[in-house]
Design a protein around this motif. Structure first.
Motif, short mmCIF file in Angstrom:
data_model
loop_
_atom_site.label_atom_id
_atom_site.label_comp_id
_atom_site.label_asym_id
_atom_site.label_seq_id
_atom_site.Cartn_x
_atom_site.Cartn_y
_atom_site.Cartn_z
N LEU B 117 0.85 -1.18 0.00
CA LEU B 117 0.00 0.00 0.00
C LEU B 117 0.89 1.24 0.00
N PRO B 118 0.78 2.08 -1.04
CA PRO B 118 1.75 3.16 -1.19
C PRO B 118 1.67 4.23 -0.10
N TRP B 119 0.58 4.25 0.68
CA TRP B 119 0.44 5.29 1.70
C TRP B 119 0.95 4.84 3.08
N LEU B 120 1.44 3.61 3.16
CA LEU B 120 1.92 3.11 4.45
C LEU B 120 3.42 2.85 4.39
N THR B 121 4.09 3.02 5.53
CA THR B 121 5.52 2.70 5.59
C THR B 121 5.68 1.19 5.49
N VAL B 122 6.93 0.75 5.31
CA VAL B 122 7.22 -0.67 5.19
C VAL B 122 6.66 -1.43 6.40
N LYS B 123 6.92 -0.90 7.59
CA LYS B 123 6.48 -1.60 8.79
C LYS B 123 4.96 -1.68 8.87
N LYS B 124 4.31 -0.57 8.54
CA LYS B 124 2.85 -0.56 8.58
C LYS B 124 2.26 -1.48 7.51
N ASN B 125 2.97 -1.57 6.37
CA ASN B 125 2.54 -2.52 5.35
C ASN B 125 2.60 -3.95 5.86
N VAL B 126 3.68 -4.24 6.60
CA VAL B 126 3.84 -5.59 7.15
C VAL B 126 2.73 -5.87 8.16
N LEU B 127 2.37 -4.85 8.93
CA LEU B 127 1.34 -5.03 9.96
C LEU B 127 -0.07 -4.97 9.38
N PHE B 128 -0.17 -4.59 8.11
CA PHE B 128 -1.49 -4.35 7.53
C PHE B 128 -2.49 -5.51 7.69
N PRO B 129 -2.07 -6.77 7.44
CA PRO B 129 -3.07 -7.86 7.58
C PRO B 129 -3.74 -7.88 8.96
N LEU B 130 -2.97 -7.62 10.01
CA LEU B 130 -3.56 -7.62 11.36
C LEU B 130 -4.49 -6.43 11.55
N ASP B 159 10.92 2.30 8.23
CA ASP B 159 10.15 3.54 8.18
C ASP B 159 10.15 4.19 6.81
N LYS B 160 10.66 3.47 5.81
CA LYS B 160 10.66 4.00 4.45
C LYS B 160 9.30 3.75 3.80
N MET B 161 9.02 4.53 2.76
CA MET B 161 7.80 4.29 2.00
C MET B 161 8.13 3.26 0.90
N PRO B 162 7.12 2.48 0.47
CA PRO B 162 7.40 1.41 -0.50
C PRO B 162 8.12 1.90 -1.76
N ASP B 163 7.77 3.10 -2.25
CA ASP B 163 8.38 3.52 -3.52
C ASP B 163 9.85 3.92 -3.37
N GLU B 164 10.35 3.93 -2.14
CA GLU B 164 11.77 4.21 -1.94
C GLU B 164 12.59 2.92 -2.03
N LEU B 165 11.92 1.78 -2.18
CA LEU B 165 12.60 0.48 -2.21
C LEU B 165 12.70 -0.05 -3.63
N SER B 166 13.71 -0.89 -3.85
CA SER B 166 13.82 -1.54 -5.16
C SER B 166 12.75 -2.63 -5.28
N GLY B 167 12.57 -3.13 -6.49
CA GLY B 167 11.56 -4.16 -6.71
C GLY B 167 11.77 -5.39 -5.84
N GLY B 168 13.04 -5.82 -5.73
CA GLY B 168 13.36 -6.99 -4.92
C GLY B 168 13.03 -6.77 -3.45
N MET B 169 13.37 -5.58 -2.96
CA MET B 169 13.08 -5.24 -1.55
C MET B 169 11.57 -5.21 -1.32
N GLN B 170 10.85 -4.63 -2.28
CA GLN B 170 9.40 -4.56 -2.13
C GLN B 170 8.80 -5.96 -2.05
N GLN B 171 9.32 -6.87 -2.88
CA GLN B 171 8.76 -8.22 -2.84
C GLN B 171 9.14 -8.91 -1.53
N ARG B 172 10.32 -8.59 -0.98
CA ARG B 172 10.68 -9.14 0.33
C ARG B 172 9.66 -8.68 1.37
N VAL B 173 9.29 -7.40 1.29
CA VAL B 173 8.28 -6.88 2.22
C VAL B 173 6.96 -7.65 2.02
N GLY B 174 6.65 -7.93 0.75
CA GLY B 174 5.43 -8.69 0.44
C GLY B 174 5.46 -10.06 1.12
#
Lengths: 283, 285
Positions: B117-130, B159-174
């Motif tokens: 989700l582009p409006w959430l930080t990496v950590k909040k994205n990880v916590l999103f399902p909960l 605390d970075k936003m998803p668009d600050e990460l590379s594709g590989g990093m984003q998929q790791r967050v996924g």
């Protein structure tokens, strides 16, 4: 070109020419950059100068086409407090209509997305309302609801809500299907699917709708004032024209455009302030 | 199709036994995910075209199964059936002897695109399902998210936003997001296909590390034959539409696997076999 260090130039003769070339192209680049920056203003100012000279050299009477200078004069001949009275009247109607429009369209869009039945029944009605020219309906609304603010706000609403409904529903429908599946697999309540996934995804679309709507809101307010009003910039332009105070009418028009532009920019500023992630990335 | 060969690596076998011995004994057929003559037809009219048909597959607990096949052969359909997002029109999918009749919340899904989700930080994205499931997250959940991020080397990006990460990093967050609810089943729908070849290899080995430390039943859909061989215990090879099972191959490569395994004879034999199935399906079907 003079910045090239002399000793270096002596030692590396071929490089010197290369260096001076880059400095020259650097200067050229700088001019190009500044040119691009100021080009819109230069163009605008030259248009004004052209306009002024046509009026002066061609002895065009001010009641046909007033010159920019006469418009500026007319602007300052009207007292500040009078401008504010008219501005407030227009702004009040435009902003009220705009806000009511937002309050109606966003919940309506959610309902249209959530329910196929509503989509099938309400959406055609919305299209019919949108295709009816508001200018033609405005007098009927005044007859129906009187000459108060309420009818003017309604006219503004009628013209502003449709772009908002369209942009909000488009945005909500563009949510990636995978995220909806994620939500389903979590068995989350549907209101959270709407609030935590669909609405945020629609934010960029909602704001492009808001930008269109805010300028339409000013148009709506002016249309309403043309039909029935004693105050407002639209009313001001109309009565100035009917008294052949053409420069004054133009001054009102310029003021109105400036306000409309400012509101348009404000929507952008609000988006940048509240939802910085939703703006397209600068390259 | 040899069932006993499924657990070629001793370590995996141990994990599977230690973890849930009591339950495993109760449910004698130790298939964890079972598909019995599963077929699906998206067209509701009778005799509509089948997307997949006659799929019989038993996946064991904490096994890594890859599915390869030509595009449009219904690989994703299979995955959605296990998740309960799609109920098959024929046959039955069951998990732990219970038929799947509604979306399951004990599965983690990783999609082809990270879909953060582009409006959430990496950590909040990880916590999103909960947050999405329960409406709030506890301090413990946040700690768990931090642990997962540290484990995958993403701690500094929390605390970075998803668009600050590379594709590989984003998929790791996924992937981390899918692991948050500690699901027993991890469903991966071509998760690395949008990444470049080098990142793809690295993230594949990272996934194996995570799977070794936190065993899960993995259903991994891919287009890449070598990726399937490198990662999986067993590989399901599917025919083109309507998708059926062409072969079920035991990989039998020792773990932990490294890039060197890609040069082994066994690896080449396996990729050759699978390639044969995909390019000349009629020779087997």
């Amino acid at each position: 070109m003079n910045h090239t260090p002399a000793p270096k130039a002596a030692l590396h003769a071929p490089q010197q020419s290369h260096n001076s070339k880059t400095t020259a192209s650097g200067v050229k680049q700088w001019f190009k950059k500044q040119g691009y920056r100021f080009a819109p203003w230069l163009f605008f100012i030259s248009l004004l100068i052209l306009w002024e000279s046509i009026c002066r050299l061609g002895h065009v009477p001010t009641y046909i086409l007033p010159s920019p200078s006469s418009i500026i004069n007319a602007f300052f001949n009207v007292s500040f407090s009078r401008w504010m009275v008219h501005l407030w009247a227009t702004l009040r109607v435009a902003l009220l209509g705009f806000i009511v429009s937002i309050l109606i369209s966003i919940p309506l869009s959610i309902a249209l997305i959530r329910s196929e039945l509503l989509n099938r029944t309400i959406y055609p009605v919305l299209v019919v309302i949108q295709s009816t020219p508001v200018v033609a309906v405005a007098p009927l609304i005044i007859v129906l609801m009187g000459t108060g603010d309420a009818s003017r706000v309604l006219i503004t609403c009628l013209i502003t809500f449709f772009p908002l409904v369209v942009s909000t529903t488009t945005g909500m429908l563009e949510t990636p299907q995978e995220l909806i599946e994620l939500s389903q697999s979590l068995r989350a309540p549907r209101y959270r699917e709407t609030w935590q996934i669909r609405i945020p995804y629609a934010i960029p679309h909602i704001f492009s709708g808001l930008r269109v709507s805010i300028t339409l809101a000013i148009i709506g307010a002016v249309v309403a004032e043309f039909v029935a009003a004693e105050q407002g910039l639209g009313y001001f332009i109309q009565f100035s024209t009917s008294f052949f105070k053409i420069p004054q009418a133009f001054a009102g028009l310029v003021f109105l455009s400036a306000i409309s532009l400012l509101l348009f920019k404000s929507v952008h500023w609000i988006q940048a302030w509240l939802f910085p992630w939703s703006l397209p990335k600068k390259k | 199709m040899n069932v006993m060969n499924a657990f070629s690596t001793p370590s995996i076998e141990n994990v599977a036994h230690n973890d849930d011995q009591a339950t495993q004994k109760e449910t004698t057929p130790n298939a964890y995910v079972r598909m019995e003559d599963v077929g699906h037809c998206y067209d509701p009219t009778p005799d509509g075209p089948m997307a997949v048909q006659h799929i019989n597959l038993d996946i064991y607990r904490h096994e890594f199964v890859a599915v390869v096949g030509p595009s449009g052969c219904g690989k994703s359909t299979l995955l959605r059936m296990v998740a309960g997002l799609l109920i098959p029109s024929h046959g039955e999918v069951s998990v732990f002897n219970k038929p799947v009749t509604e979306p399951r919340d004990d599965v983690g899904i990783v999609f082809q695109k990270p879909n953060l989700l582009p409006w959430l930080t990496v950590k909040k994205n990880v916590l999103f399902p909960l947050k999405h499931k329960y409406g709030h997250v506890s301090l413990e959940d946040k700690k768990r998210a931090d642990e997962l991020l540290t484990m995958t080397g993403l701690a500094s990006f929390a605390d970075k936003m998803p668009d600050e990460l590379s594709g590989g990093m984003q998929q790791r967050v996924g992937i981390v997001r899918a692991l948050l609810l500690n699901p027993d089943i991890l469903l991966m729908d071509e998760p690395f296909s949008a990444l470049d070849a080098l990142t793809r290899e690295q993230i594949g080995f990272d996934l194996l590390d995570i799977w070794r430390d936190h065993p899960k039943t993995v259903l991994f859909i891919t287009h890449s034959i070598s990726e399937a061989v490198l990662l999986a215990d067993r590989i399901l090879v599917m025919s083109k539409r309507p998708g059926t099972v062409l072969d079920l191959i035991d990989v039998n490569l020792p773990r932990p696997r490294t890039a060197k395994d890609m040069n082994s004879t066994r690896f080449c034999e396996l990729t050759e076999t699978i390639r044969g199935h995909i390019y000349e399906p009629h020779s087997r079907a």
